[in-house]
Design an enzyme around this catalytic site. Structure first.
Site, PDB file in Angstrom:
ATOM      1  N   PHE A 150       0.783  -0.945   0.178  1.00 33.77           N
ATOM      2  CA  PHE A 150      -0.326   0.411  -0.552  1.00 33.77           C
ATOM      3  C   PHE A 150       0.916   1.178  -0.320  1.00 33.77           C
ATOM      4  O   PHE A 150       0.209   2.158   0.637  1.00 33.77           O
ATOM      5  CB  PHE A 150      -1.078   0.033   1.377  1.00 33.77           C
ATOM      6  CG  PHE A 150      -1.649  -1.099   0.919  1.00 33.77           C
ATOM      7  CD1 PHE A 150      -3.091  -1.146   0.268  1.00 33.77           C
ATOM      8  CD2 PHE A 150      -1.871  -2.416   1.802  1.00 33.77           C
ATOM      9  CE1 PHE A 150      -4.345  -1.928   0.699  1.00 33.77           C
ATOM     10  CE2 PHE A 150      -2.950  -3.176   2.351  1.00 33.77           C
ATOM     11  CZ  PHE A 150      -3.453  -3.580   1.384  1.00 33.77           C
ATOM     12  N   CYS A 258      -0.217   3.449 -11.044  1.00 34.92           N
ATOM     13  CA  CYS A 258      -1.181   2.500  -9.593  1.00 34.92           C
ATOM     14  C   CYS A 258      -3.069   2.513 -10.080  1.00 34.92           C
ATOM     15  O   CYS A 258      -3.286   2.601 -10.568  1.00 34.92           O
ATOM     16  CB  CYS A 258      -1.332   3.169  -8.770  1.00 34.92           C
ATOM     17  SG  CYS A 258       0.516   1.787  -7.734  1.00 34.92           S
TER      18      CYS A 258
HETATM   19  C1  UGA Z   1      -1.513   5.454  -5.100  1.00 35.99           C
HETATM   20  C2  UGA Z   1      -1.957   4.425  -2.955  1.00 35.99           C
HETATM   21  O1  UGA Z   1      -1.920   6.260  -2.352  1.00 35.99           O
HETATM   22  C3  UGA Z   1      -1.484   4.072  -2.544  1.00 35.99           C
HETATM   23  O2  UGA Z   1      -1.830   3.944  -1.199  1.00 35.99           O
HETATM   24  C4  UGA Z   1      -0.735   2.827  -3.651  1.00 35.99           C
HETATM   25  O3  UGA Z   1      -0.489   1.894  -2.472  1.00 35.99           O
HETATM   26  C5  UGA Z   1      -0.594   2.712  -5.157  1.00 35.99           C
HETATM   27  O4  UGA Z   1      -1.039   3.558  -5.336  1.00 35.99           O
HETATM   28  C6  UGA Z   1      -0.285   1.101  -5.648  1.00 35.99           C
HETATM   29  O5  UGA Z   1      -0.543   0.884  -5.420  1.00 35.99           O
HETATM   30  O6  UGA Z   1       1.065   0.592  -5.341  1.00 35.99           O
HETATM   31  P1  UGA Z   1       0.492   6.735  -5.861  1.00 35.99           P
HETATM   32  O7  UGA Z   1       0.274   5.824  -6.865  1.00 35.99           O
HETATM   33  O8  UGA Z   1       1.819   6.962  -5.668  1.00 35.99           O
HETATM   34  O9  UGA Z   1      -0.030   5.253  -4.787  1.00 35.99           O
HETATM   35  O10 UGA Z   1       0.056   8.298  -5.808  1.00 35.99           O
HETATM   36  P2  UGA Z   1      -1.105   8.766  -4.753  1.00 35.99           P
HETATM   37  O11 UGA Z   1      -0.348   9.848  -3.745  1.00 35.99           O
HETATM   38  O12 UGA Z   1      -2.584   7.765  -4.091  1.00 35.99           O
HETATM   39  O13 UGA Z   1      -1.857   9.947  -6.295  1.00 35.99           O
HETATM   40  C7  UGA Z   1      -2.381   9.117  -7.271  1.00 35.99           C
HETATM   41  C8  UGA Z   1      -2.949  10.560  -7.672  1.00 35.99           C
HETATM   42  O14 UGA Z   1      -3.693  11.052  -7.059  1.00 35.99           O
HETATM   43  C9  UGA Z   1      -1.850  11.293  -8.158  1.00 35.99           C
HETATM   44  O15 UGA Z   1      -1.559  12.685  -9.252  1.00 35.99           O
HETATM   45  C10 UGA Z   1      -2.701  13.083  -7.489  1.00 35.99           C
HETATM   46  O16 UGA Z   1      -1.990  14.399  -7.837  1.00 35.99           O
HETATM   47  C11 UGA Z   1      -3.549  12.618  -7.554  1.00 35.99           C
HETATM   48  N1  UGA Z   1      -4.876  12.335  -5.933  1.00 35.99           N
HETATM   49  C12 UGA Z   1      -4.014  12.441  -5.045  1.00 35.99           C
HETATM   50  C13 UGA Z   1      -5.618  13.733  -6.987  1.00 35.99           C
HETATM   51  O17 UGA Z   1      -5.444  14.858  -6.950  1.00 35.99           O
HETATM   52  N2  UGA Z   1      -6.545  14.449  -5.118  1.00 35.99           N
HETATM   53  C14 UGA Z   1      -6.180  13.849  -4.282  1.00 35.99           C
HETATM   54  O18 UGA Z   1      -6.898  14.189  -3.263  1.00 35.99           O
HETATM   55  C15 UGA Z   1      -4.838  12.671  -3.713  1.00 35.99           C
END
Ligand code: UGA
Length: 434
Positions: A150, A258
């Protein structure tokens, strides 16, 4: 314990390093010789806070090799952390998982547990166990367990050392005990379940977060139409513990390796079982549209984008990583190039990888200020700290026409009042000179 890790991407490498930090003897296997050589020198192939330091600190217990048979031969536990990229049809490609499984089956000379950390479709653990047993060369007992990861990029080390939960998918007590020994020193709730449920927990979690983002993005789009402020709306929603305040940041959509892949994979899997996941499908569609939100807005300010000088702040899919996968910049910049815009880009770590994909047509700058110089339009794709701390005066001074379209809501709109800057973000009214 003696642990081998297959794959040194985000999941594999960070897991290996953190398990070594917890006292295990870890060997990380990768096919890429150069990468292995660099890791032997303590250089991490990925940009991740704290990783280099931990690699160096644990070098006595942590090794890197391309010799898979030597690594797997006498490992008590083998983690599989290789990629499961998206196929053209949206399903997960398990090619690398099975390649590694073949190598494991050909190498193990003692009983061991193979743990799948990679995100894999429901049922893969069962199938892989059968496959491994069919391909074993030596007469040993081999078991497969699911242990989804995660961690998020940018906080990968922290997320792995202090996980929100440890999910162990196995139907066998003995295998559960092996994994409990692996995670003995970790302070986190442990959920033991069957393998299919563990696999589903991973997809269900990621897809739920993707859905949450698409939902707040749609609310944001509506806020713009009715005159509400998405930041206040999200804050008001977040006080309700049932909703929670996290992942309610509206913007130009989610990217990364992811959410885009895992939403499509679950949707594909449901279709395969003759079921349509309407919510997940909607999250995907909303996200595809959301990524183009700024370009749409830009056309509100300029009838034609042709020939404009556009400052692009941020290329990566989020701050704290050099990863570009599914980043909004990747769909927007080609449009700007088609429109013959002059692109002045800044990103603290993403430039090199971006340049590999777009070798021509973009000028890169050392600082955001330089990228803003004489620009007619500024598009913010990533909320890097260096961007969040820029003042309205900075845009006003450097840009020819200070029109700032912020895809990550880096500022409160009020700060642009009384300046010459037109500031337009996501889910809030535009502010500044009309
Ligand atoms: C995501 C999950 O958060 C992790 O828990 C999971 O383990 C991981 O995928 C995986 O499957 O390996 P990650 O892709 O590294 O992690 O990044 P996030 O921080 O979740 O962000 C993903 C995207 O969502 C980014 O582009 C971010 O800018 C966007 N985001 C996130 C939003 O637009 N709004 C938010 O409130 C949060």
């Amino acid at each position: 314990m003696k642990i081998a890790i297959a794959g040194t991407g985000y999941v594999g490498l960070v897991t290996g390093v953190c398990l070594a930090e917890h006292g295990h003897t870890v060997v990380c296997v990768d096919v890429d010789k150069e990468k292995v050589e660099r890791m032997r020198q303590g250089i991490s192939p990925i940009y991740e806070k704290g990783l280099d330091e931990l690699m160096k600190k644990n070098q006595d217990r942590l090794s890197f090799t391309t010799d898979f048979s030597g690594a797997y031969r006498d490992a008590e536990v083998i983690f599989i952390g290789v990629g499961t990229p998206e196929k053209r049809d949206g399903s997960a490609n398990l090619k690398y998982v099975y390649e590694v499984a073949e190598q494991i089956a050909a190498s193990v000379e003692q009983d061991c547990v193979v743990v799948i950390k990679s995100t894999v479709p429901i049922g893969t653990n069962d199938k892989l166990e059968v496959f491994l047993r069919e391909h074993l060369i030596h007469s040993v007992n081999i078991f497969v367990a699911s242990n989804p990861e995660f961690l998020a990029q940018g906080t990968a080390v922290r997320d792995t050392l202090y996980p929100s939960r440890i999910v162990i998918g196995t139907e066998m007590k003995a295998v559960e005990e092996v994994l409990m020994r692996v995670y003995e020193g970790f302070d986190a709730p442990v959920l033991v379940t069957n393998r299919k449920s563990a696999e589903m927990i991973k997809y269900a979690s990621n897809d739920f977060l993707a859905l949450k983002i698409s939902y707040i993005n749609e609310i944001a789009n509506l806020c713009e139409l009715v005159g509400a402020d998405i930041e206040d709306v999200a804050a008001g929603m977040g006080y309700d513990e049932r909703i929670g305040s996290k992942f309610l940041h509206a913007g130009i959509g989610y990217g990364g390796s992811c959410f885009p892949k895992d939403t499509k994979a679950l949707h594909w899997l449901a279709n395969f079982h003759d079921y349509e996941m309407k919510t997940v499908k909607a999250a995907i569609e909303v996200n595809d549209h959301q990524k183009l939100r700024l370009i749409k807005k830009a056309r509100k300010y300029y009838k034609e984008l042709k020939g404009l000088t556009v400052a692009v702040l941020g290329l990566t899919f989020k701050p704290g990583t050099d990863d570009l996968r599914e980043a909004p910049s990747l769909v927007n910049i080609p449009i700007l190039l088609d429109e013959e815009c002059r692109i002045q880009a800044w990103d603290p770590v993403g430039e090199e990888k971006f340049q590999e994909r777009f070798p021509e047509g973009i000028e890169y700058y050392e600082t955001p200020e330089e990228a803003l110089e004489k620009a007619d339009l500024c598009l913010i794709f990533t909320e890097w700290n260096e961007v969040k701390t820029l003042s309205p005066q900075c845009y006003q001074t450097h840009m020819r026409h200070p029109i700032v379209l912020d895809g990550r809501n880096c500022y409160r709109p009020e700060i642009f009042q009384g300046t010459d800057v037109i500031y337009d973000s996501v889910g809030r009214g535009a502010c500044g000179k009309e």
